[in-house]
Design an enzyme around this catalytic site. Structure first.
Site, PDB file in Angstrom:
ATOM      1  N   LYS A   1       0.836  -1.206   0.000  1.00  0.00           N
ATOM      2  CA  LYS A   1       0.000   0.000   0.000  1.00  0.00           C
ATOM      3  C   LYS A   1       0.868   1.252   0.000  1.00  0.00           C
ATOM      4  O   LYS A   1       0.644   2.179  -0.784  1.00  0.00           O
ATOM      5  CB  LYS A   1      -0.886  -0.018   1.255  1.00  0.00           C
ATOM      6  CG  LYS A   1      -1.518   1.323   1.576  1.00  0.00           C
ATOM      7  CD  LYS A   1      -2.405   1.252   2.799  1.00  0.00           C
ATOM      8  CE  LYS A   1      -1.708   1.538   4.109  1.00  0.00           C
ATOM      9  NZ  LYS A   1      -1.398   2.962   4.345  1.00  0.00           N
ATOM     10  N   ASN A   2       1.869   1.271   0.872  1.00  0.00           N
ATOM     11  CA  ASN A   2       2.664   2.494   1.041  1.00  0.00           C
ATOM     12  C   ASN A   2       3.638   2.747  -0.104  1.00  0.00           C
ATOM     13  O   ASN A   2       4.286   3.787  -0.148  1.00  0.00           O
ATOM     14  CB  ASN A   2       3.413   2.476   2.379  1.00  0.00           C
ATOM     15  CG  ASN A   2       2.461   2.684   3.551  1.00  0.00           C
ATOM     16  OD1 ASN A   2       1.280   2.986   3.347  1.00  0.00           O
ATOM     17  ND2 ASN A   2       2.968   2.521   4.766  1.00  0.00           N
TER      18      ASN A   2
ATOM     19  N   CYS B   1      -4.532   8.096  10.150  1.00  0.00           N
ATOM     20  CA  CYS B   1      -4.587   7.355  11.399  1.00  0.00           C
ATOM     21  C   CYS B   1      -4.423   8.273  12.599  1.00  0.00           C
ATOM     22  O   CYS B   1      -3.680   9.253  12.539  1.00  0.00           O
ATOM     23  CB  CYS B   1      -3.460   6.338  11.421  1.00  0.00           C
ATOM     24  SG  CYS B   1      -3.837   4.857  10.512  1.00  0.00           S
TER      25      CYS B   1
ATOM     26  N   ARG C   1       0.700  14.628  13.366  1.00  0.00           N
ATOM     27  CA  ARG C   1       1.466  14.273  12.171  1.00  0.00           C
ATOM     28  C   ARG C   1       1.513  15.470  11.237  1.00  0.00           C
ATOM     29  O   ARG C   1       0.781  15.550  10.259  1.00  0.00           O
ATOM     30  CB  ARG C   1       0.835  13.062  11.485  1.00  0.00           C
ATOM     31  CG  ARG C   1       0.885  11.828  12.369  1.00  0.00           C
ATOM     32  CD  ARG C   1       0.218  10.651  11.724  1.00  0.00           C
ATOM     33  NE  ARG C   1       0.984  10.073  10.638  1.00  0.00           N
ATOM     34  CZ  ARG C   1       0.612   8.980  10.007  1.00  0.00           C
ATOM     35  NH1 ARG C   1      -0.488   8.357  10.332  1.00  0.00           N
ATOM     36  NH2 ARG C   1       1.345   8.492   9.017  1.00  0.00           N
TER      37      ARG C   1
ATOM     38  N   ASP D   1       5.118   0.695  12.012  1.00  0.00           N
ATOM     39  CA  ASP D   1       3.847   0.102  11.582  1.00  0.00           C
ATOM     40  C   ASP D   1       3.699  -1.351  12.024  1.00  0.00           C
ATOM     41  O   ASP D   1       2.681  -1.984  11.749  1.00  0.00           O
ATOM     42  CB  ASP D   1       3.716   0.182  10.050  1.00  0.00           C
ATOM     43  CG  ASP D   1       3.347   1.581   9.596  1.00  0.00           C
ATOM     44  OD1 ASP D   1       3.068   2.434  10.462  1.00  0.00           O
ATOM     45  OD2 ASP D   1       3.354   1.828   8.376  1.00  0.00           O
TER      46      ASP D   1
ATOM     47  N   ARG E   1      -8.331  -0.429   5.221  1.00  0.00           N
ATOM     48  CA  ARG E   1      -7.452   0.519   4.525  1.00  0.00           C
ATOM     49  C   ARG E   1      -6.134  -0.136   4.127  1.00  0.00           C
ATOM     50  O   ARG E   1      -5.440   0.356   3.246  1.00  0.00           O
ATOM     51  CB  ARG E   1      -7.141   1.736   5.416  1.00  0.00           C
ATOM     52  CG  ARG E   1      -8.346   2.634   5.659  1.00  0.00           C
ATOM     53  CD  ARG E   1      -7.964   3.854   6.472  1.00  0.00           C
ATOM     54  NE  ARG E   1      -6.630   4.278   6.121  1.00  0.00           N
ATOM     55  CZ  ARG E   1      -5.737   4.776   6.963  1.00  0.00           C
ATOM     56  NH1 ARG E   1      -6.051   4.944   8.220  1.00  0.00           N
ATOM     57  NH2 ARG E   1      -4.549   5.127   6.558  1.00  0.00           N
TER      58      ARG E   1
HETATM   59  C1  UD1 Z   1       4.665   6.798   6.295  1.00  0.00           C
HETATM   60  C2  UD1 Z   1       3.759   5.598   6.188  1.00  0.00           C
HETATM   61  C3  UD1 Z   1       3.251   5.204   7.569  1.00  0.00           C
HETATM   62  C4  UD1 Z   1       4.422   4.971   8.522  1.00  0.00           C
HETATM   63  C5  UD1 Z   1       5.370   6.147   8.510  1.00  0.00           C
HETATM   64  C6  UD1 Z   1       6.640   5.909   9.304  1.00  0.00           C
HETATM   65  C7  UD1 Z   1       2.781   5.938   3.986  1.00  0.00           C
HETATM   66  C8  UD1 Z   1       1.576   6.239   3.179  1.00  0.00           C
HETATM   67  N1  UD1 Z   1       2.639   5.949   5.335  1.00  0.00           N
HETATM   68  O1  UD1 Z   1       3.889   7.850   6.841  1.00  0.00           O
HETATM   69  O2  UD1 Z   1       2.477   4.018   7.424  1.00  0.00           O
HETATM   70  O3  UD1 Z   1       3.931   4.806   9.825  1.00  0.00           O
HETATM   71  O4  UD1 Z   1       5.771   6.467   7.155  1.00  0.00           O
HETATM   72  O5  UD1 Z   1       7.298   4.791   8.840  1.00  0.00           O
HETATM   73  O6  UD1 Z   1       3.841   5.638   3.462  1.00  0.00           O
HETATM   74  N2  UD1 Z   1       7.012  14.482  10.613  1.00  0.00           N
HETATM   75  C9  UD1 Z   1       7.075  15.816  10.907  1.00  0.00           C
HETATM   76  N3  UD1 Z   1       6.913  16.720   9.906  1.00  0.00           N
HETATM   77  C10 UD1 Z   1       6.685  16.351   8.617  1.00  0.00           C
HETATM   78  C11 UD1 Z   1       6.618  14.975   8.316  1.00  0.00           C
HETATM   79  C12 UD1 Z   1       6.792  14.057   9.341  1.00  0.00           C
HETATM   80  O7  UD1 Z   1       7.292  16.213  12.058  1.00  0.00           O
HETATM   81  O8  UD1 Z   1       6.548  17.210   7.748  1.00  0.00           O
HETATM   82  C13 UD1 Z   1       7.184  13.474  11.683  1.00  0.00           C
HETATM   83  C14 UD1 Z   1       5.895  12.687  11.918  1.00  0.00           C
HETATM   84  O9  UD1 Z   1       5.016  13.378  12.769  1.00  0.00           O
HETATM   85  C15 UD1 Z   1       6.439  11.415  12.510  1.00  0.00           C
HETATM   86  C16 UD1 Z   1       7.757  11.226  11.768  1.00  0.00           C
HETATM   87  O10 UD1 Z   1       8.108  12.506  11.254  1.00  0.00           O
HETATM   88  O11 UD1 Z   1       6.686  11.579  13.875  1.00  0.00           O
HETATM   89  C17 UD1 Z   1       7.701  10.211  10.644  1.00  0.00           C
HETATM   90  O12 UD1 Z   1       6.679  10.546   9.738  1.00  0.00           O
HETATM   91  P1  UD1 Z   1       6.766  10.177   8.204  1.00  0.00           P
HETATM   92  O13 UD1 Z   1       7.948   9.331   7.918  1.00  0.00           O
HETATM   93  O14 UD1 Z   1       6.599  11.434   7.410  1.00  0.00           O
HETATM   94  O15 UD1 Z   1       5.458   9.303   8.012  1.00  0.00           O
HETATM   95  P2  UD1 Z   1       4.424   9.339   6.811  1.00  0.00           P
HETATM   96  O16 UD1 Z   1       5.129   9.593   5.528  1.00  0.00           O
HETATM   97  O17 UD1 Z   1       3.271  10.190   7.170  1.00  0.00           O
END
Ligand code: UD1
Length: 421
Positions: free
Chosen positions: A19-20, A114, A119, A303, A395
């Site tokens: 999915k991701n 989620c 986030r 995850d 999902r």
């Molecule tokens: C992706 C995955 C999700 C997984 C996560 C971490 C997808 C669609 N989802 O989510 O399933 O749990 O990676 O492996 O691929 N952060 C910030 N600012 C930002 C972006 C992120 O502070 O602009 C923080 C987030 O709050 C979190 C951390 O960075 O604490 C990691 O987030 P991130 O790697 O961006 O996760 P996603 O891409 O949302």
């Protein structure tokens, strides 16, 4: 879902496409101007349909069936995204980079997803601003505009998966060399990089901390295969462990599961690994408590934290889990306790004291992976478990009922809420 627990799961399951990985590759189609992106091995999941609806809203035509998806992108695209689709799924923020690069404009309501802590998408916005986009927040929506992005050196404060993907896509359509430092190294990033390379961009260093992109305005139609879903595969393996069964997941890249394999070895139940499958065999066995910390890839995936915690609830001795990727990703703990889990939360760390048996209860899934973990708890518990809030689970897990049943699970849907919001 009603689960009659206590039956060892036995057999093998074929891993779905990730999915991701599929979500960002779908978003990358927006970079094409009058072209087609073909994706193979796309899982049939709610999040995939939400992304498809979002791309359709922006002007793409999509056909999807039997794992194959074609996305035809017209010359002109809309650049305003609708709140109803974006709020339901955080990954909808992945259209931001492509839209700004392609249309010079984008409006994106701040996304949902989620309920696992705050986030933000500040890294995504900072990166686009550094490439020359003007970013404003108006009434809960991000407004981005530019007369043309410029290649730039970008640095992420944390190797965020989504921010790396957005930067990568924006840079692929921006002439000149962009560099992303402290980039995420997840296999899903490399899948996206492969898609961009087959469209004609030059991308180097994916899978390592520094990615170099030489962008071009002339990206062309391409085809790409989606990688196997390491989280889905791991969830079935842990179901095998928890029920003291024998489960094999096939069509997987075992390297993606390395952190889990190490941790199961440490717990005293080493999995069997072949070229394209991983199996666990736990009949009559017990496992030890372990210590683990969630980290960006190749560290232990956040995850999978709820699912491994479920297995550690039944370990011999004590385990310590430290969640370092998200804040407040322990909403499932209260539900685990209803089933007899002995768990103590101290900030972002939990201490799990193994128990001999779990007991069925009525529990509620607060998010996708918590839902999966509660299903594992139910499969291992004595008596009946009722899991509510399954809309989150749909999902991320394709044909979960069918796959679990084929392994011998006694599960039944009391009410199908697949189409509910
Ligand atoms: C992706 C995955 C999700 C997984 C996560 C971490 C997808 C669609 N989802 O989510 O399933 O749990 O990676 O492996 O691929 N952060 C910030 N600012 C930002 C972006 C992120 O502070 O602009 C923080 C987030 O709050 C979190 C951390 O960075 O604490 C990691 O987030 P991130 O790697 O961006 O996760 P996603 O891409 O949302």
């Amino acid at each position: 879902m009603i689960i009659r627990g206590g039956r060892p799961l036995k057999g093998s399951v074929v891993t779905q496409g990730a999915k991701n990985a599929a979500l960002p590759v779908m978003a990358s189609a927006l970079l094409l101007r009058g072209g087609r992106l073909t994706l193979e091995r796309v899982p049939d999941l709610r999040d995939i349909h939400t992304m498809a609806d979002l791309l359709r809203h922006l002007g793409a035509e999509i056909a999807f069936g039997g794992g194959r998806m074609t996305i035809d992108v017209p010359d002109e695209l809309k650049w305003e995204t609708p709140a109803n689709l974006v709020r339901g799924m955080r990954a909808s923020s992945l259209v931001l980079g492509p839209l700004v690069a392609r249309c010079g404009r984008a409006v994106l309501p701040l996304p949902g997803g989620c309920a696992i802590g705050s986030r933000p998408i500040d890294f995504h916005l900072k990166g686009l601003a550094r490439m020359g986009a003007e970013i404003d927040l108006e009434q809960g929506s991000v407004h981005a505009r530019t007369n043309g992005l410029s290649a730039a050196r970008l640095y992420l404060d944390f190797p965020s998966v989504g921010a790396t993907e957005n930067m990568l896509m924006a840079a692929a359509l921006t002439p000149g060399e962009s560099v992303i430092e402290n980039a995420a190294r997840e296999p899903e990033i490399s899948n996206l990089a492969r898609a961009l390379r087959s469209m004609g961009a030059s991308v180097e260093g994916d899978g390592a901390g520094t990615i170099r992109v030489a962008g071009t305005r002339d990206l062309r139609s391409a085809a790409v295969e989606i990688i196997p879903d390491r989280i889905e595969a791991s969830t079935y393996l842990l179901a095998g462990v928890m029920t003291r069964g024998e489960v094999t997941v096939t069509d997987i890249e075992p390297e993606y599961l390395q952190a889990l394999v190490f941790k199961l070895e440490e717990a005293g139940i080493p999995p069997g690994v072949s070229d394209d499958s991983v199996s666990v065999s736990c009949a009559g066995r017990s496992w030890n408590g372990i210590t683990l910390k969630t980290l960006p890839y190749p560290g232990f995936p956040t995850d999978l934290q709820p699912q491994i915690m479920a297995a550690l609830c039944m370990a011999e001795g004590t385990s310590v889990i430290h969640e370092s990727v998200f804040d407040s990703r322990y909403v499932h703990v209260a539900e685990f306790k209803r089933m007899g889990g002995k768990i103590d939360i101290q900030g972002n760390t939990v201490v799990v004291t193994g128990v001999r048996k779990l007991t069925g209860a009525e529990v509620h899934a607060s998010d996708l992976r918590a839902g999966a973990a509660l299903i594992l708890m139910g499969l291992a518990a004595e008596g009946d478990t009722v899991v509510r809030g399954l809309k989150h689970v749909w999902r991320g897990y394709e044909r979960l009922m069918e796959k679990m049943t084929s392994l011998g699970a006694d599960i039944e849907l009391m009410r199908d809420d697949r189409s509910e919001d």
